[in-house]
Scaffold this motif. Sequence first.
Motif, mmCIF file in Angstrom:
data_model
loop_
_atom_site.group_PDB
_atom_site.id
_atom_site.type_symbol
_atom_site.label_atom_id
_atom_site.label_comp_id
_atom_site.label_asym_id
_atom_site.label_seq_id
_atom_site.Cartn_x
_atom_site.Cartn_y
_atom_site.Cartn_z
ATOM 1 N N ALA A 110 0.822 -1.624 -0.145
ATOM 2 C CA ALA A 110 0.131 0.055 -0.379
ATOM 3 C C ALA A 110 0.521 1.655 -0.377
ATOM 4 C CB ALA A 110 -1.167 0.128 1.278
ATOM 5 N N ALA A 111 2.168 0.889 -0.176
ATOM 6 C CA ALA A 111 3.339 2.425 0.273
ATOM 7 C C ALA A 111 2.927 3.688 -0.599
ATOM 8 C CB ALA A 111 4.113 1.769 0.463
ATOM 9 N N GLY A 112 2.870 2.310 -2.168
ATOM 10 C CA GLY A 112 2.980 3.418 -2.846
ATOM 11 C C GLY A 112 1.775 4.132 -3.285
ATOM 12 N N GLU A 113 0.501 3.212 -2.656
ATOM 13 C CA GLU A 113 -0.905 4.292 -3.312
ATOM 14 C C GLU A 113 -0.965 5.173 -1.521
ATOM 15 O OE1 GLU A 113 -2.813 3.804 -5.148
ATOM 16 O OE2 GLU A 113 -1.829 1.981 -5.986
ATOM 17 N N ALA A 114 0.051 5.505 -0.658
ATOM 18 C CA ALA A 114 0.087 6.341 0.155
ATOM 19 C C ALA A 114 0.036 7.379 -0.365
ATOM 20 C CB ALA A 114 0.824 5.765 1.001
ATOM 21 N N ALA A 115 1.434 7.735 -1.137
ATOM 22 C CA ALA A 115 1.379 9.023 -2.346
ATOM 23 C C ALA A 115 0.258 9.560 -2.530
ATOM 24 C CB ALA A 115 2.820 9.057 -2.548
ATOM 25 N N ALA A 116 -0.947 9.055 -3.074
ATOM 26 C CA ALA A 116 -1.465 8.922 -4.296
ATOM 27 C C ALA A 116 -3.266 9.354 -3.391
ATOM 28 C CB ALA A 116 -2.353 8.062 -5.490
ATOM 29 N N LEU A 117 -2.872 8.879 -2.213
ATOM 30 C CA LEU A 117 -4.141 9.538 -1.315
ATOM 31 C C LEU A 117 -3.697 10.100 0.038
ATOM 32 C CD1 LEU A 117 -5.086 5.502 -0.531
ATOM 33 C CD2 LEU A 117 -5.993 6.818 -1.757
ATOM 34 N N SER A 118 -2.665 10.989 -0.016
ATOM 35 C CA SER A 118 -2.559 11.819 0.153
ATOM 36 C C SER A 118 -3.308 13.103 0.737
ATOM 37 C CB SER A 118 -1.176 12.377 0.269
ATOM 38 O OG SER A 118 -1.684 13.298 -0.764
ATOM 39 N N ILE A 119 -3.114 13.098 2.517
ATOM 40 C CA ILE A 119 -3.766 14.040 2.749
ATOM 41 C C ILE A 119 -3.063 14.887 3.810
ATOM 42 C CG2 ILE A 119 -5.432 14.918 4.988
ATOM 43 C CD1 ILE A 119 -5.884 11.698 4.644
ATOM 44 N N PRO A 120 -3.283 16.237 2.797
ATOM 45 C CA PRO A 120 -2.325 17.198 3.470
ATOM 46 C C PRO A 120 -2.718 17.664 4.683
ATOM 47 C CG PRO A 120 -3.635 18.412 1.441
ATOM 48 C CD PRO A 120 -4.379 16.745 2.021
ATOM 49 N N PRO A 121 -0.961 17.375 5.664
ATOM 50 C CA PRO A 121 -0.733 17.889 7.007
ATOM 51 C C PRO A 121 -2.086 18.873 7.731
ATOM 52 C CG PRO A 121 0.973 17.940 5.821
ATOM 53 C CD PRO A 121 -0.157 17.537 4.457
ATOM 54 N N ALA A 122 -1.876 20.475 7.079
ATOM 55 C CA ALA A 122 -1.978 21.162 7.786
ATOM 56 C C ALA A 122 -3.536 21.020 7.719
ATOM 57 C CB ALA A 122 -2.070 22.716 6.557
ATOM 58 N N GLU A 123 -4.023 20.337 6.763
ATOM 59 C CA GLU A 123 -5.778 19.972 6.497
ATOM 60 C C GLU A 123 -6.276 18.729 7.631
ATOM 61 O OE1 GLU A 123 -7.398 19.275 2.296
ATOM 62 O OE2 GLU A 123 -5.564 21.776 2.164
ATOM 63 N N ALA A 124 -5.322 17.561 7.822
ATOM 64 C CA ALA A 124 -5.333 16.674 8.347
ATOM 65 C C ALA A 124 -5.893 17.661 9.965
ATOM 66 C CB ALA A 124 -4.523 15.883 8.333
ATOM 67 N N ALA A 125 -4.590 18.625 10.158
ATOM 68 C CA ALA A 125 -4.534 19.016 12.132
ATOM 69 C C ALA A 125 -6.134 19.770 11.773
ATOM 70 C CB ALA A 125 -3.243 20.053 11.870
ATOM 71 N N ALA A 126 -6.358 20.377 10.630
ATOM 72 C CA ALA A 126 -7.981 21.357 11.128
ATOM 73 C C ALA A 126 -8.824 20.495 11.373
ATOM 74 C CB ALA A 126 -7.702 22.325 9.498
ATOM 75 N N LEU A 127 -8.537 19.387 10.191
ATOM 76 C CA LEU A 127 -9.894 18.470 11.058
ATOM 77 C C LEU A 127 -10.249 18.159 12.147
ATOM 78 C CD1 LEU A 127 -12.195 18.031 8.753
ATOM 79 C CD2 LEU A 127 -11.274 15.998 8.182
ATOM 80 N N VAL A 128 -8.565 17.664 13.172
ATOM 81 C CA VAL A 128 -8.389 16.981 13.940
ATOM 82 C C VAL A 128 -8.814 17.948 15.294
ATOM 83 C CG1 VAL A 128 -7.124 16.291 15.507
ATOM 84 C CG2 VAL A 128 -7.400 15.407 13.287
ATOM 85 N N LYS A 129 -8.756 19.091 14.810
ATOM 86 C CA LYS A 129 -9.425 20.783 16.033
ATOM 87 C C LYS A 129 -10.990 20.347 15.774
ATOM 88 C CE LYS A 129 -7.118 24.721 17.224
ATOM 89 N NZ LYS A 129 -6.966 26.234 17.035
ATOM 90 N N LEU A 130 -11.349 19.450 14.549
ATOM 91 C CA LEU A 130 -13.029 20.256 15.186
ATOM 92 C C LEU A 130 -13.400 18.969 15.471
ATOM 93 C CD1 LEU A 130 -14.228 21.764 11.034
ATOM 94 C CD2 LEU A 130 -14.644 22.346 13.629
ATOM 95 N N TYR A 131 -13.039 17.645 15.085
ATOM 96 C CA TYR A 131 -13.066 16.591 16.143
ATOM 97 C C TYR A 131 -13.165 17.118 17.344
ATOM 98 C CZ TYR A 131 -11.657 13.128 11.556
ATOM 99 O OH TYR A 131 -11.396 13.059 10.565
ATOM 100 N N GLU A 132 -11.993 17.611 18.086
ATOM 101 C CA GLU A 132 -12.060 17.857 19.111
ATOM 102 C C GLU A 132 -13.635 18.520 19.823
ATOM 103 O OE1 GLU A 132 -8.296 19.306 19.612
ATOM 104 O OE2 GLU A 132 -7.525 16.881 19.020
ATOM 105 N N GLN A 133 -14.164 19.984 19.156
ATOM 106 C CA GLN A 133 -15.053 20.840 19.565
ATOM 107 C C GLN A 133 -16.230 20.128 19.335
ATOM 108 O OE1 GLN A 133 -13.729 23.223 20.176
ATOM 109 N NE2 GLN A 133 -11.816 23.332 20.161
ATOM 110 N N MET A 134 -16.137 19.007 18.828
ATOM 111 C CA MET A 134 -18.390 17.880 19.175
ATOM 112 C C MET A 134 -18.189 17.859 19.839
ATOM 113 S SD MET A 134 -18.940 18.144 15.444
ATOM 114 C CE MET A 134 -17.857 19.553 15.238
ATOM 115 N N PRO A 135 -20.272 17.561 20.582
ATOM 116 C CA PRO A 135 -20.172 17.489 21.122
ATOM 117 C C PRO A 135 -19.721 15.920 21.844
ATOM 118 C CG PRO A 135 -22.107 17.940 19.980
ATOM 119 C CD PRO A 135 -20.702 18.185 18.850
ATOM 120 N N ARG A 136 -19.807 15.618 22.745
ATOM 121 C CA ARG A 136 -19.452 14.775 23.532
ATOM 122 C C ARG A 136 -20.834 13.256 23.987
ATOM 123 N NH1 ARG A 136 -14.183 14.941 25.148
ATOM 124 N NH2 ARG A 136 -13.687 17.047 23.312
ATOM 125 N N GLY A 137 -19.947 11.971 23.523
ATOM 126 C CA GLY A 137 -21.130 11.113 23.377
ATOM 127 C C GLY A 137 -21.468 10.846 25.335
#
Length: 659
Positions: free
Chosen positions: A111-138
């Motif tokens: 899968a290593a070769g595919e991973a590059a094609a499936l890349s997620i820009p780090p800044a966007e991943a970080a922004a998304l994770v920050k949003l996750y943390e703000q979600m209401p809690r179960g």
Amino acid sequence: MGIARHSPLGSGSSARSSGGGAGADGSWPAPLDQWLVAHGGVVNGVQLRQVLYPSGATDRLLVATRDLAPGDLLISVPSPLQLRYDNIEAAAEAAADGGGIEGPCPEQGPAAGEAAALSIPPAEAAALVKLYEQMPRGSDTGAPAWQFKQALTILYHLSRGAASPLQPYLAQLPGLAPGVPTPRVAMLMYDDAVDELQYGALVQDIRNQKYWLRHVGCQLMPRLTGGGQQAEGEPQPGTCTNPFGGLEVDEELFGWAAAVAMSRCFGLSRGPRPTHTCVPLVDMANHVAPREAANAEIRSGSDGEVAMYAKKQIRAGEEVSLTYGTHDNHNLLLSYGFTLQPNPYDGFFFDLNMETIESLVEGQGGDPTTGGLADWQRELISQKLGLALGGEGGADGGAESIRVYLSGVVAEAPPAIAVPAGAEVAAGSSAAVPVARTAAEAPATSTPTSAAAVAAGPVRQPVDPRLLAALRIGTLQDRAWEKLLAGRSVDQIGAWGSLLARQQEITIMQLLAALASALYSSFPTTIQQDRQLLSSASLDVAAAAAAVTLTTKSASPGPPSPSTSAGAPPSSSSSSSGGSGSSAAREWPMHPSRPGQLCSAAVGKAATGFDPAAAAAAAHARDAAEAVRFRLGLKTTLERSLQAVVARAKELDALKQIR
Ligand SMILES: C[S@@+](CC[C@H](N)C(=O)[O-])C[C@H]1O[C@@H](n2cnc3c(N)ncnc32)[C@H](O)[C@@H]1O
């Protein structure tokens, strides 16, 4: 309810120019099976089939293309081809560690070769994770509710348009794929149809989910990613970077994403952290019950891949089916937007406390002076059922009430298969292990006190063992039983097939018959009236469904420009005006005391390119019909339960006569 079908996914030509997603014959997007195989997945002897029911409704399912034997590998999907929030979290962590890794699992073998094609820009991943943390809690875990995290992840991939490597999968999602509407999970149902369910426990869960959907879609998201008013205790406006480019996330679009997440995700509890994943193609398999009826099963591997295997012999042309878990109709409607008639796991649930037990057994035993429960009986019941002694939870550690069921099912299940669906994947075990959908687990998990109902197994006994145990203890005349019962489990005391004394058991069956009748009478409509309604023109789902054209919203992001390449974030200019569009309950946050108001922004948005009135009418008709089917199922359950207890009383009485 729907969202722009074409634009967020990009046009065929631009997608091809970005290098991904085209099929062998140049078609775009590529069929899911071709896409999976081209990127390291396995598809063997199954294919996706679209079906058009006589009602006019469209559905997809998996069918076998040749004869398959038990144990055959049918589909395998590596982690990078799955839509999962832990891939985003891993990308963000790797970036934070300074590794600069852009793919979710870059070093994993082929899968290593595919991973590059499936890349997620780090800044966007970080922004998304920050949003996750703000979600209401179960309310169960205290962590951000996974449905919200997965919804954000879906929206993120959608917003990337042709830059998302998962685009061929996104194109197949309901609400985006031509003719396949968004699942009408209960929180998307019209309010008047919700009222027609006639079942308080479900109505309460739906209202809770509607509240949170509104809160996140209308208030939290705009506040986090844009401006908006800051409420007390809430994060500052614009706290998070908007990872969705020009895709405007409102209540409707967020609701679509949450419905997709709930109705398609598999729960994985292996690996470093539990997660949920949308698994392309595997998630096209429909649900059957009981468990034993499914001819395929899912297993997860330690490197995150999810695979589907044949569990039985499957003939060419036969549907390949899974079981999503031991769900009653309450949970099926909440998480998947449909009910099964009949459903072997269905039950009529109600809350039982010490007071109710006392009034049920009044005059049938216990304290001869009061006719109620004697102190020793109350204590024994409290101890066995985990109930508070005086009806108020907390003081003695017992629950104020527990949720128990009456079910129409007479057969008892072998204990070997009585496994709560939530426990399906053993964390840390080395071999591949079975996985079940976890959007809503076993029926009783919607309440923390109902674990025993889950343990009762895939086929319930006609009366919850805890209710039967309470009645057996409560109708005892003689304290001599106390010692014996103290040493037995609640399941032993409440087993359907056992009894303490024949006459006492007859009395208990009569009490249960009266209870089932009273519960049935509390419904405003009868079984006959519901059946009539379902066959009447006012609930003509066929006509309504035939009128549905996919809802398409206006002002969605335009096709990505040819310069939009994999890995590049969708720029706000390329999507100028913005497109918009029981465990099940515990996984959601608790309802705050004041429910929110309907968000006018979402409701008032105009939709074009389809007939909104026809689509709304069709959705409304489907909701109304589902509500009636649901309550009819419940009443049928009560009726069967009543028949079971009456039959048992007669049997016991006949035995007494013979003797
Ligand atoms: C994981 S998806 C299965 C694939 C789905 N049929 C599709 O076309 O995308 C789950 C959804 O399929 C439908 N579904 C699955 N099993 C069903 C069943 N036994 N009866 C009715 N609908 C079912 C429901 O809409 C549910 O939300």
